[in-house]
Design a protein around this motif. Structure first.
Motif, mmCIF file in Angstrom:
data_model
loop_
_atom_site.group_PDB
_atom_site.id
_atom_site.type_symbol
_atom_site.label_atom_id
_atom_site.label_comp_id
_atom_site.label_asym_id
_atom_site.label_seq_id
_atom_site.Cartn_x
_atom_site.Cartn_y
_atom_site.Cartn_z
ATOM 1 N N SER A 161 0.859 -1.182 0.000
ATOM 2 C CA SER A 161 0.000 0.000 0.000
ATOM 3 C C SER A 161 0.897 1.235 0.000
ATOM 4 O O SER A 161 2.100 1.137 0.218
ATOM 5 C CB SER A 161 -0.921 0.009 1.222
ATOM 6 O OG SER A 161 -0.177 0.210 2.397
ATOM 7 N N GLN A 162 0.285 2.385 -0.236
ATOM 8 C CA GLN A 162 1.080 3.611 -0.292
ATOM 9 C C GLN A 162 1.340 4.214 1.077
ATOM 10 O O GLN A 162 2.094 5.169 1.184
ATOM 11 C CB GLN A 162 0.415 4.639 -1.206
ATOM 12 C CG GLN A 162 0.884 4.464 -2.647
ATOM 13 C CD GLN A 162 0.568 5.674 -3.477
ATOM 14 O OE1 GLN A 162 -0.552 5.821 -3.938
ATOM 15 N NE2 GLN A 162 1.544 6.531 -3.658
ATOM 16 N N THR A 163 0.739 3.665 2.123
ATOM 17 C CA THR A 163 0.999 4.169 3.471
ATOM 18 C C THR A 163 1.734 3.104 4.263
ATOM 19 O O THR A 163 1.294 1.965 4.352
ATOM 20 C CB THR A 163 -0.320 4.534 4.190
ATOM 21 O OG1 THR A 163 -1.007 5.513 3.421
ATOM 22 C CG2 THR A 163 -0.033 5.104 5.568
ATOM 23 N N LEU A 164 2.865 3.508 4.811
ATOM 24 C CA LEU A 164 3.665 2.634 5.663
ATOM 25 C C LEU A 164 3.570 3.174 7.085
ATOM 26 O O LEU A 164 3.773 4.370 7.299
ATOM 27 C CB LEU A 164 5.123 2.627 5.199
ATOM 28 C CG LEU A 164 6.085 1.797 6.038
ATOM 29 C CD1 LEU A 164 5.860 0.315 5.779
ATOM 30 C CD2 LEU A 164 7.517 2.179 5.738
ATOM 31 N N THR A 165 3.250 2.316 8.024
ATOM 32 C CA THR A 165 3.161 2.721 9.429
ATOM 33 C C THR A 165 4.226 1.989 10.224
ATOM 34 O O THR A 165 4.252 0.759 10.250
ATOM 35 C CB THR A 165 1.763 2.386 10.008
ATOM 36 O OG1 THR A 165 0.775 2.970 9.175
ATOM 37 C CG2 THR A 165 1.637 2.909 11.421
ATOM 38 N N ILE A 166 5.101 2.781 10.866
ATOM 39 C CA ILE A 166 6.141 2.197 11.708
ATOM 40 C C ILE A 166 5.842 2.600 13.151
ATOM 41 O O ILE A 166 5.938 3.779 13.508
ATOM 42 C CB ILE A 166 7.545 2.669 11.301
ATOM 43 C CG1 ILE A 166 7.818 2.334 9.823
ATOM 44 C CG2 ILE A 166 8.601 2.022 12.202
ATOM 45 C CD1 ILE A 166 9.130 2.863 9.290
ATOM 46 N N PRO A 167 5.435 1.640 13.976
ATOM 47 C CA PRO A 167 5.122 1.965 15.367
ATOM 48 C C PRO A 167 6.386 2.283 16.161
ATOM 49 O O PRO A 167 7.435 1.673 15.956
ATOM 50 C CB PRO A 167 4.445 0.705 15.901
ATOM 51 C CG PRO A 167 4.755 -0.378 14.933
ATOM 52 C CD PRO A 167 5.201 0.246 13.659
ATOM 53 N N GLY A 168 6.274 3.290 17.044
ATOM 54 C CA GLY A 168 7.374 3.605 17.948
ATOM 55 C C GLY A 168 8.477 4.451 17.354
ATOM 56 O O GLY A 168 9.476 4.702 18.023
ATOM 57 N N LEU A 169 8.349 4.903 16.122
ATOM 58 C CA LEU A 169 9.376 5.745 15.500
ATOM 59 C C LEU A 169 8.873 7.182 15.521
ATOM 60 O O LEU A 169 7.893 7.517 14.850
ATOM 61 C CB LEU A 169 9.662 5.289 14.071
ATOM 62 C CG LEU A 169 10.795 6.012 13.345
ATOM 63 C CD1 LEU A 169 12.113 5.865 14.102
ATOM 64 C CD2 LEU A 169 10.948 5.469 11.931
ATOM 65 N N ILE A 170 9.516 8.021 16.330
ATOM 66 C CA ILE A 170 9.095 9.409 16.507
ATOM 67 C C ILE A 170 10.159 10.317 15.899
ATOM 68 O O ILE A 170 11.310 10.308 16.333
ATOM 69 C CB ILE A 170 8.890 9.732 17.999
ATOM 70 C CG1 ILE A 170 7.848 8.771 18.588
ATOM 71 C CG2 ILE A 170 8.480 11.187 18.183
ATOM 72 C CD1 ILE A 170 7.720 8.844 20.088
ATOM 73 N N LEU A 171 9.753 11.104 14.894
ATOM 74 C CA LEU A 171 10.684 11.970 14.181
ATOM 75 C C LEU A 171 10.622 13.409 14.683
ATOM 76 O O LEU A 171 9.558 13.868 15.122
ATOM 77 C CB LEU A 171 10.360 11.985 12.686
ATOM 78 C CG LEU A 171 10.425 10.658 11.934
ATOM 79 C CD1 LEU A 171 10.242 10.910 10.440
ATOM 80 C CD2 LEU A 171 11.723 9.930 12.192
#
Length: 143
Positions: A83-93
């Motif tokens: 999909s075009q959305t990638l979700t990475i939990p716990g990564l805060i930019l």
């Protein structure tokens, strides 16, 4: 004394004896793919260091490996996102971070929602097929 060409030919013969037939051809093809991948993504590998976390898994099940180099965080996706959305939990930019995908054009849009990072990826059909895809994040996050 043997020449360089004779040594190269004999080493290929040795590999062909160990890996007969199509297996040898697949090994050579895989080696060429790795070399091309490193030409594009080498900055995430060569001279890189570990980050505070070595790996994650996106909510889509894509394994992510991290490295740092020259003030950037690299998130290497070990599969093709579906999909075009990638979700990475716990990564805060940091708020002013920028994300690009190596081999793709332009910056990627991203949002921080609590502990989750949402990245809008390019249309993967427009990105050359690869064994892994690398996101370059302009500033190293603290978590």
């Amino acid at each position: 004394m043997s020449s360089q060409n004779e040594r190269t030919d004999s080493s290929k013969c040795g590999l062909q004896c160990i890996f007969p037939g199509d297996t040898f051809k697949r090994l050579i093809a895989a080696d060429k793919i790795r070399c091309k991948w490193l030409d594009v993504n080498g900055e995430a590998i060569f001279g890189s260091r570990y980050w505070i976390r070595s790996e994650d898994v996106s909510t889509q099940g894509i394994r992510v490996r991290y490295t740092t180099n020259k003030g950037n965080l690299y998130a290497v996706l070990l599969d093709t996102p579906m999909s075009q959305t990638l979700t990475i939990p716990g990564l805060i930019l940091p708020k002013n971070a920028k994300i690009i995908m190596l081999r793709a054009t332009g910056k990627l849009e991203w949002q921080q929602c609590g502990q989750n990072l949402f990245v809008t990826l390019p249309d993967m059909s427009s990105v050359k097929k690869s064994p892994a895809y690398t996101l370059k994040i302009s500033q190293i996050p603290l978590s």
